[in-house]
Write a protein that holds these residues in place. Structure first.
Motif, PDB file in Angstrom:
ATOM      1  N   GLN A 129       0.803  -1.227   0.000  1.00  0.00           N
ATOM      2  CA  GLN A 129       0.000   0.000   0.000  1.00  0.00           C
ATOM      3  C   GLN A 129       0.835   1.277   0.000  1.00  0.00           C
ATOM      4  N   ARG A 131       3.719   3.375  -1.863  1.00  0.00           N
ATOM      5  CA  ARG A 131       4.481   3.499  -3.108  1.00  0.00           C
ATOM      6  C   ARG A 131       5.928   3.930  -2.824  1.00  0.00           C
ATOM      7  N   GLU A 133       7.794   6.431  -3.942  1.00  0.00           N
ATOM      8  CA  GLU A 133       7.957   7.860  -3.710  1.00  0.00           C
ATOM      9  C   GLU A 133       7.482   8.243  -2.308  1.00  0.00           C
ATOM     10  N   GLU A 134       6.389   7.624  -1.899  1.00  0.00           N
ATOM     11  CA  GLU A 134       5.831   7.914  -0.573  1.00  0.00           C
ATOM     12  C   GLU A 134       6.755   7.393   0.519  1.00  0.00           C
ATOM     13  N   THR A 146      11.972   0.198  -1.789  1.00  0.00           N
ATOM     14  CA  THR A 146      10.661  -0.447  -1.850  1.00  0.00           C
ATOM     15  C   THR A 146      10.784  -1.698  -2.711  1.00  0.00           C
ATOM     16  N   ARG A 149       9.350  -2.596  -6.625  1.00  0.00           N
ATOM     17  CA  ARG A 149       8.936  -1.409  -7.385  1.00  0.00           C
ATOM     18  C   ARG A 149       9.936  -0.265  -7.347  1.00  0.00           C
ATOM     19  N   TYR A 188       0.868  -5.945  -6.478  1.00  0.00           N
ATOM     20  CA  TYR A 188       1.123  -4.653  -5.836  1.00  0.00           C
ATOM     21  C   TYR A 188       0.191  -3.584  -6.394  1.00  0.00           C
ATOM     22  N   ASP A 189       0.752  -2.477  -6.909  1.00  0.00           N
ATOM     23  CA  ASP A 189      -0.115  -1.378  -7.341  1.00  0.00           C
ATOM     24  C   ASP A 189      -0.486  -1.459  -8.816  1.00  0.00           C
ATOM     25  N   ARG A 190      -0.205  -2.617  -9.454  1.00  0.00           N
ATOM     26  CA  ARG A 190      -0.643  -2.816 -10.830  1.00  0.00           C
ATOM     27  C   ARG A 190      -2.008  -3.490 -10.827  1.00  0.00           C
TER      28      ARG A 190
END
Length: 362
Positions: A129, A131, A133-134, A146, A149, A188-190
């Motif tokens: 959850q 990313r 950059e975060e 990370t 990713r 993941y975020d895909r």
């Protein structure tokens, strides 16, 4: 009442040396004669002196610790991955400290912030959850990687090709009704494209695809049980593949409860190849997640950042091989017989030659 903790001054007085001599004996930074060093360590054991971790970290400007933030470790796949990280970090003289947050975004943020307050030298973010950059923003000046990713050197896991490989493997063994229990975090975020690949695969072969063959899982044994119940009720498939091995184990449990034989009546394919996959009965056919390659890649990226070196852009594309065991039945003869009946209206005539071949194969 707890006794007072011994200090370096207590050790020095007991041995008859200065506190700095005790410090040098512990750190090994200066030459200390063997007899003196032996007396120092004898008194350290006798007084149960324990050097302050934070004082040592302050002197070295390093804790020697790496924070690993994960959503959970109940899943054997996650446990194996974290164990691999510990072994790889040890090669660089680091030790992991694990923080578990679940899939709660706020808790993930809090853990990353907490680790970046001087507790650790670097952070590995395993949270789907959060990313990259975060994570970097939350960790500030503390190096963070990370998993999978991390830019500019991400890991590319070709799940579309993997789905086609699994479907082809089952199709070649006569399976025409194939179910799928999804994983909420595998990609993941895909967006999970597996269902789209399944529709295309069946369409290319002139076969029907039923939406009821897909169940949204939660990466747990319980959701594997629920998924098998729903799919078998709605679709009566001959095979189910799952987003992780835990859910495949849930399909096994559902089959056991309902008297369904694996693989004779239901074939199962998992994902991860956790140790239990080889020991469950029958041994599970599954996809091997490339743990060693990804662990090595992740740790190398973090060490590069810790050493203040730039990352070289690129992309890692590890293989995800299918490990064939005993949980998939070959139904090609059964499929051929159904097609024959559909075309000719009568079953295939029994053949002694076919029976003999079957016995030899068995």
């Amino acid at each position: 009442m707890a006794k007072r903790a011994a200090t370096i001054v207590d050790v020095a007085r007991a041995v008859g040396v200065s506190p700095s001599t005790v410090s040098h004996a512990i750190s090994g930074k200066r030459e200390i004669s063997t007899p003196v060093k032996e007396r120092i360590f004898e008194k350290i054991r006798e007084l149960d002196y324990r050097p302050s971790f934070f004082a040592q970290a302050l002197k070295r400007s390093s804790t020697g610790l790496i924070g690993v933030v994960a959503n959970e470790c109940r899943n054997p796949g996650a446990a194996v991955f974290i164990d691999g990280l510990a072994a790889e970090l040890e090669k660089y003289s680091y030790r992991p400290v694990v923080g578990l947050t679940g899939l709660n975004h706020r808790k993930g943020e809090e853990m990353l912030r907490r680790f970046s307050t001087g507790l650790v030298d670097g952070v590995i973010n395993l949270l789907p959850q959060i990313r990259p950059e975060e994570a970097q923003q939350l960790c500030g000046s503390v190096p963070v990687v990370t998993n999978i990713r991390e830019q500019p050197v991400p890991v590319w896991l070709d799940y579309d090709k993997l789905t086609r490989d699994i479907l082809s493997f089952l199709w070649d063994r006569g399976h025409r009704r194939i179910g799928y229990i999804t994983s909420p975090v595998r990609m993941y975020d895909r967006a999970d494209t597996t269902v789209g690949v399944m529709k295309a695969f069946f369409g290319e072969r002139g076969a029907e695809f039923e939406p009821g063959w897909v169940f949204e899982g939660e990466d747990s044994i319980e959701s594997g049980i629920s998924g098998a119940e729903r799919i078998m009720k709605d679709g009566e498939v001959t095979a189910i593949f799952t987003g992780n091995d835990q859910m495949a184990f849930g399909v096994y449990r559902w089959a056991y409860r309902n008297g369904v034989k694996i693989p004779d009546e239901l074939s199962v394919v998992g994902f991860d190849d956790v140790p239990q996959a080889a020991t469950i009965i029958p041994p599970l056919t599954t996809v091997r997640f490339p743990v060693e390659e990804i662990v090595r890649h992740t740790v190398e990226l973090l060490v590069t950042k810790l050493n203040r070196r730039p990352l070289t852009p690129g992309r890692m594309t590890p293989e995800m091989p299918l490990v064939v065991r005993d949980s998939v039945a070959d139904r090609t003869q059964e499929t051929h017989n159904r097609q024959y009946v559909k075309l000719h209206g009568t079953p295939v005539e029994p053949s002694n030659r076919l029976s003999a071949m079957h016995c030899i194969a068995a």
